[in-house]
Design a protein around this motif. Structure first.
Motif, PDB file in Angstrom:
ATOM      1  N   PHE A 104       0.860  -1.185   0.000  1.00  0.00           N
ATOM      2  CA  PHE A 104       0.000   0.000   0.000  1.00  0.00           C
ATOM      3  C   PHE A 104       0.897   1.236   0.000  1.00  0.00           C
ATOM      4  CE2 PHE A 104      -2.596  -3.162   2.357  1.00  0.00           C
ATOM      5  CZ  PHE A 104      -3.624  -3.304   1.455  1.00  0.00           C
TER       6      PHE A 104
ATOM      7  N   ALA B 145       2.363   5.127  -0.221  1.00  0.00           N
ATOM      8  CA  ALA B 145       1.956   6.526  -0.069  1.00  0.00           C
ATOM      9  C   ALA B 145       2.323   7.177  -1.388  1.00  0.00           C
ATOM     10  CB  ALA B 145       2.680   7.183   1.089  1.00  0.00           C
TER      11      ALA B 145
ATOM     12  N   SER C 129      10.409   2.665   1.833  1.00  0.00           N
ATOM     13  CA  SER C 129       9.902   3.501   2.911  1.00  0.00           C
ATOM     14  C   SER C 129       8.692   4.335   2.469  1.00  0.00           C
ATOM     15  CB  SER C 129      11.000   4.398   3.445  1.00  0.00           C
ATOM     16  OG  SER C 129      11.425   5.296   2.437  1.00  0.00           O
TER      17      SER C 129
ATOM     18  N   PHE D 157       5.976   2.994   1.419  1.00  0.00           N
ATOM     19  CA  PHE D 157       4.801   2.147   1.671  1.00  0.00           C
ATOM     20  C   PHE D 157       4.321   2.343   3.093  1.00  0.00           C
ATOM     21  CE2 PHE D 157       6.735   0.240  -1.995  1.00  0.00           C
ATOM     22  CZ  PHE D 157       5.681  -0.230  -2.739  1.00  0.00           C
ATOM     23  N   ASN D 158       3.037   2.063   3.265  1.00  0.00           N
ATOM     24  CA  ASN D 158       2.425   2.162   4.592  1.00  0.00           C
ATOM     25  C   ASN D 158       2.708   0.863   5.325  1.00  0.00           C
ATOM     26  OD1 ASN D 158       0.928   2.539   6.846  1.00  0.00           O
ATOM     27  ND2 ASN D 158      -1.016   2.913   5.820  1.00  0.00           N
ATOM     28  N   SER D 159       3.789   0.868   6.073  1.00  0.00           N
ATOM     29  CA  SER D 159       4.203  -0.365   6.743  1.00  0.00           C
ATOM     30  C   SER D 159       3.408  -0.653   7.990  1.00  0.00           C
ATOM     31  CB  SER D 159       5.698  -0.270   7.076  1.00  0.00           C
ATOM     32  OG  SER D 159       5.925   0.815   7.947  1.00  0.00           O
ATOM     33  N   THR D 160       2.442   0.231   8.349  1.00  0.00           N
ATOM     34  CA  THR D 160       1.641  -0.066   9.535  1.00  0.00           C
ATOM     35  C   THR D 160       0.631  -1.164   9.242  1.00  0.00           C
ATOM     36  OG1 THR D 160       0.056   1.657   8.913  1.00  0.00           O
ATOM     37  CG2 THR D 160       1.891   2.296  10.348  1.00  0.00           C
TER      38      THR D 160
ATOM     39  N   SER E 196       4.043  -4.762   4.926  1.00  0.00           N
ATOM     40  CA  SER E 196       5.050  -4.350   3.958  1.00  0.00           C
ATOM     41  C   SER E 196       4.886  -5.153   2.685  1.00  0.00           C
ATOM     42  CB  SER E 196       6.462  -4.570   4.517  1.00  0.00           C
ATOM     43  OG  SER E 196       6.671  -3.780   5.649  1.00  0.00           O
TER      44      SER E 196
END
Length: 871
Positions: free
Chosen positions: A120, A122, A138, A140-143, A146
């Protein structure tokens, strides 16, 4: 959502198949193999998938799991799989091992298929270029989860690129895409997503370098220093700040003034470039200029806490203290580098603090393991926090540590010199090779004929040799005393040691003075005065001390004497006997030179007389003729009291018959007492007239002129005073008219008026053949009459011996027989036959005869002629 439902139905049908249609597996302990497909891996439910639930049959719980492909995310004890931890889409195998034994099979596998996941992103990312690198992942929305890592990144031109970008020199918007491959069963095509990266150029404050200077020595060239020379690659129009900066836009600073004002230290100089974008902060480069102070240790001192003795080596510790010189040293921690000499020496650097002008540090005792002098030299003192800009001044910062040897008397020899009763004794210490030169205190004992314990003395040793005195008060009895040194201490170092060396002291008795006697006879002034000392007993070598009184006085005099049969003689120096009259000699002391023992004498004296000497005789110079051969007995003054000598120092008088020669003679007068005067010098001259000298060829004459003694005198250098004799001794005086003879010998003396007859003479042999011209009246006779009447009895050619001295004359008869042969030695033919001519009786008859005259001079031819013999 539809994809999840289909997966569930597939799983349910697979489960029913395993449990109903496969009874074979039913009896396995691990259950039957199973599988599961997870296409929506991003679903949060897939963080906890129980693999045990996918086993068929009746698996026994409580077993363990293994991740056969290393996919990560599996708990091997619980069998729970975190599918989102798997980093790429694909099929992975996991094995379950049942607990216990007795099963047909105790393992079973579960296959898990993970669908592809592109992440996903950003869509937009903004970065400052000073971050240098940017990882595209970095964005990507790693929350949530990944993206899978098995995808490919491409730039806007479709080029494959690594996910870690270098953005240092980038500025603007950049497009990137990320694609992961499809997984069969989940995906029919690759999955792609895109991001936009905006890079903003960061301010560039440049790269700075630090500067290290010695403020004490280096700043003459830094009174207008441009700090910007330490900076490179910076944006323009930045702002400057720092000590001594007068304007943000002016980087010039006077470092010498900074050092003078603020002292040594680290000075930060900042260059700041302001940012035009909030994403990039302002940037500052800091340059550190370090100004250090040179420390001057001139006049500083270093001291080691103590020197020790040899027996303290194993226990001693050492501390060195440095005291600052004229310049105050700041309190600080310093690195001190020092060197220790010696076989165990070395160089060491320690840390220590200067406090109130002093720094102390320990010195390792391992450096000092033997006797000797060790040089401890400080070679460097630098503050610990110093960067070494200055070379500190250290001059002769050194000290010596000495480990003193114990004073050893091993092998030493103690040799007391023999002494006398009540006299000091000199004791020699030799071969003390283990004692260094210096001063020592010793303790000694005396045993034997004399006894004294615990005596002390101070000695000075040089080259293993020394002496000390045993006081005479300890040598009361004659005999043998033993001196034993029990202890010795070096007064300079305080090091002490025991000793046991000993030596025997011989104490000699004093001489016996009771029988000593002295006798002196009467003498003439300046004569050697002999003194006889008797009563010396068995002594053989003595020294007598005496004084003179009365007409002659002296201080105490001493003379060494050899004694024979108790008696010895000596001569009083003439310098002590300058006056005539009565003199008293007193012998005051007698010393035995063998033992050096002496005794004072009382009333050992004698009186003697020094007689005067006569006055030197009055004399005058004397002259004599040599030819008179005068003798000493002819000299004046005359008389038995006078004696004559050939030198002023001669002692034997000359005999009266001694013939005099020119020179000085000496006469002395002897008095009734036998005293002889000083010699009087009498110059004696023996005169002589010079011997006559004959002129060159003065002995040669022509006999035709009838030369005389007067002619011979005229051929000398003194014709008026020469006199001639026919013999050198007792000859006859020849008058001037005396005819000279051929080969006659004459003796000439010089006899001037009122002068001496010469003692020498010349001897002249006269030749009368020096005739050059034949006179006109030269005549050869033509006959003779040998009848004995004394007239014309022989045939002679007159004067031919003068004209032709080498002539020969031959006479023949008419038959050619030789009758006679003559020359100057046989000049006359008397008519007799001297040749073998056959004439009877040898008498030549009357008749005509023939002669041949050989002149033998000037190549003149012989002459022939005849003569007539008529008796």
């Amino acid at each position: 959502m539809a994809k999840n439902y289909i997966n569930f139905l597939q799983f349910l049908l697979f489960f029913v198949f395993l449990t109903v249609l496969s009874p074979k597996v039913y009896s396995q302990c691990a259950g039957n193999e199973g599988s599961v497909t997870i296409c929506d891996v991003e679903n949060i439910a897939n963080r906890s998938v129980s693999l045990f639930s996918f086993l068929g049959g009746s698996p026994v719980p409580g077993g363990t799991w293994s991740d056969d492909d290393g996919s990560r995310g599996l708990s091997t004890t619980t069998g729970i799989l975190n599918a989102q931890a798997i980093r790429a889409g694909g099929t992975y195998q996991y094995t379950y091992t049942a607990p216990g034994a007795g099963c047909a099979a105790n393992t079973a596998k579960v296959l898990v298929t993970i669908g592809a996941f592109e992440g996903f992103p950003a869509p937009y990312a903004t970065k400052c270029s000073d971050e240098n690198t940017y990882n595209l992942f970095s964005a990507f929305n790693s929350t949530v989860i990944s993206p899978h890592t098995n995808g490919t990144w491409r730039d806007s031109s479709g080029n494959v690129i690594p996910p870690l970008l270098t953005i240092t020199n980038m500025n603007g918007n950049f497009q990137y895409s990320y694609t992961v491959p499809p997984v069969p069963g989940c995906d029919t095509a690759p999955l792609t997503t895109s991001i936009t990266l905006t890079v903003i150029r960061a301010p560039q404050p440049g790269t700075g370098r630090d500067l290290l200077l010695c403020g004490t020595t280096d700043l003459d060239g830094y009174t207008a220093f441009d700090v910007s020379t330490l900076l490179s690659g910076q944006d323009p129009d930045g702002r400057w700040s720092g000590r001594g900066i007068t304007s943000p836009s002016n980087p010039v600073v006077n470092l010498k003034q900074v050092f003078a004002t603020y002292g040594p230290g680290e000075y930060a100089y900042n260059y700041t470039v302001l940012s035009d974008n909030d994403n990039c902060p302002d940037k500052t480069t800091t340059m550190i200029i370090t100004l250090e102070k040179r420390l001057d240790f001139t006049g500083a001192k270093i001291e080691i806490e103590k020197n020790i003795c040899e027996d303290e080596i194993n226990t001693a510790t050492y501390t060195a203290t440095i005291t600052q010189g004229a310049e105050a040293i700041p309190d600080n921690e310093y690195n001190v580098t020092f060197n220790v000499s010696g076989p165990n020496g070395g160089t060491e650097t320690i840390k220590a603090f200067f406090v109130n002008g002093k720094l102390s540090f320990p010195v390792n005792s391992a450096y000092f393991r033997q006797v000797g002098v060790f040089h401890v030299t400080v070679t460097g003192i630098v503050a610990v926090d110093s960067k070494g800009a200055c070379r500190n001044i250290i001059n002769n910062l050194t000290t010596d540590l000495e480990i003193h040897t114990l004073p050893y008397l091993d092998g030493a020899v103690l040799t007391p010199e023999p002494t006398c009763q009540n006299k000091n004794a000199l004791v020699h210490l030799t071969n003390a090779l283990r004692l260094g030169d210096g001063n020592y205190n010793i303790r000694y004992n005396i045993t034997g004929d004399n006894s004294a314990l615990g005596q002390t003395a101070n000695i000075t040793v040089a080259g293993g040799i020394s002496t000390f005195i045993v006081p005479g008060s300890l040598n009361i009895k004659s005999g043998v005393s033993t001196i034993t040194i029990t202890n010795i201490t070096n007064t300079a170092t305080g090091c002490t040691n025991t000793a046991t060396i000993r030596g025997d002291l011989i104490i000699n008795p004093l001489p016996n003075a009771a029988t000593v006697n002295v006798v002196v006879n009467d003498y003439c002034l300046n004569d050697p005065v002999t003194v006889t000392v008797s009563g010396l007993g068995t002594l053989t070598d003595v020294t007598v001390s005496y004084m003179l009184q009365d007409s002659n006085l002296s201080t105490l005099e001493s003379v060494a004497l050899s004694v024979t049969n108790g008696k010895a003689d000596f001569v009083i120096p003439a310098s002590l006997l300058l006056n005539t009259g009565s003199t008293i000699i007193s012998v005051l002391n007698l010393k035995n030179n063998i033992t050096n023992c002496d005794v004072n004498l009382n009333n050992v004296l004698d009186s003697f007389i020094i007689h005067p000497i006569p006055v030197k005789p009055t004399v005058s110079p004397l002259s004599f003729c040599k030819v008179d051969e005068v003798a000493v007995e002819n000299l004046t003054p005359k008389g038995n009291q006078y004696k004559w000598y050939d030198s002023a120092t001669a002692t034997t008088p000359l005999a009266g018959t001694t013939v005099l020669q020119s020179g000085n003679y000496y006469v002395r007068e002897t008095s009734v007492a036998g005293c002889t005067s000083e010699p009087a010098e009498v110059p004696v001259t023996i005169n002589d007239s010079p011997v006559p000298v004959l002129n060159s060829d003065g002995q040669n004459f022509c006999g035709l002129t009838n030369p005389t003694i007067g002619d011979l005198s005229n051929n000398t250098n003194i014709p008026a005073t020469v006199v001639w004799y026919d013999a050198p001794d007792n000859g006859n005086l020849l008058s001037a008219s005396t005819r000279l003879t051929e080969q006659g010998r004459y003796y000439g003396f010089n006899f001037p008026n009122s002068a001496c007859f010469s003692s020498e003479y010349i001897e002249v042999t006269v030749a009368l053949t020096d005739c050059d011209n034949v006179p006109n009246d030269f005549f050869i006779p033509d006959g003779f009459s040998p009848n004995g009447d004394g007239i014309n009895d022989s045939f002679v050619i007159k004067d031919i011996e003068f004209l032709y001295p080498n002539y020969t004359l031959e006479i023949f008869n008419r038959y050619g027989n030789g009758m006679y042969k003559g020359d100057k030695n046989k000049p006359a033919w008397d008519g007799m036959n001297y040749e073998k001519s056959g004439i009877a009786g040898g008498v030549a008859p009357n008749g005509v005869y023939f002669y041949v005259l050989h002149f033998n001079k000037d190549n003149k031819p012989p002459k022939q002629g005849r003569l007539y013999l008529n008796r």
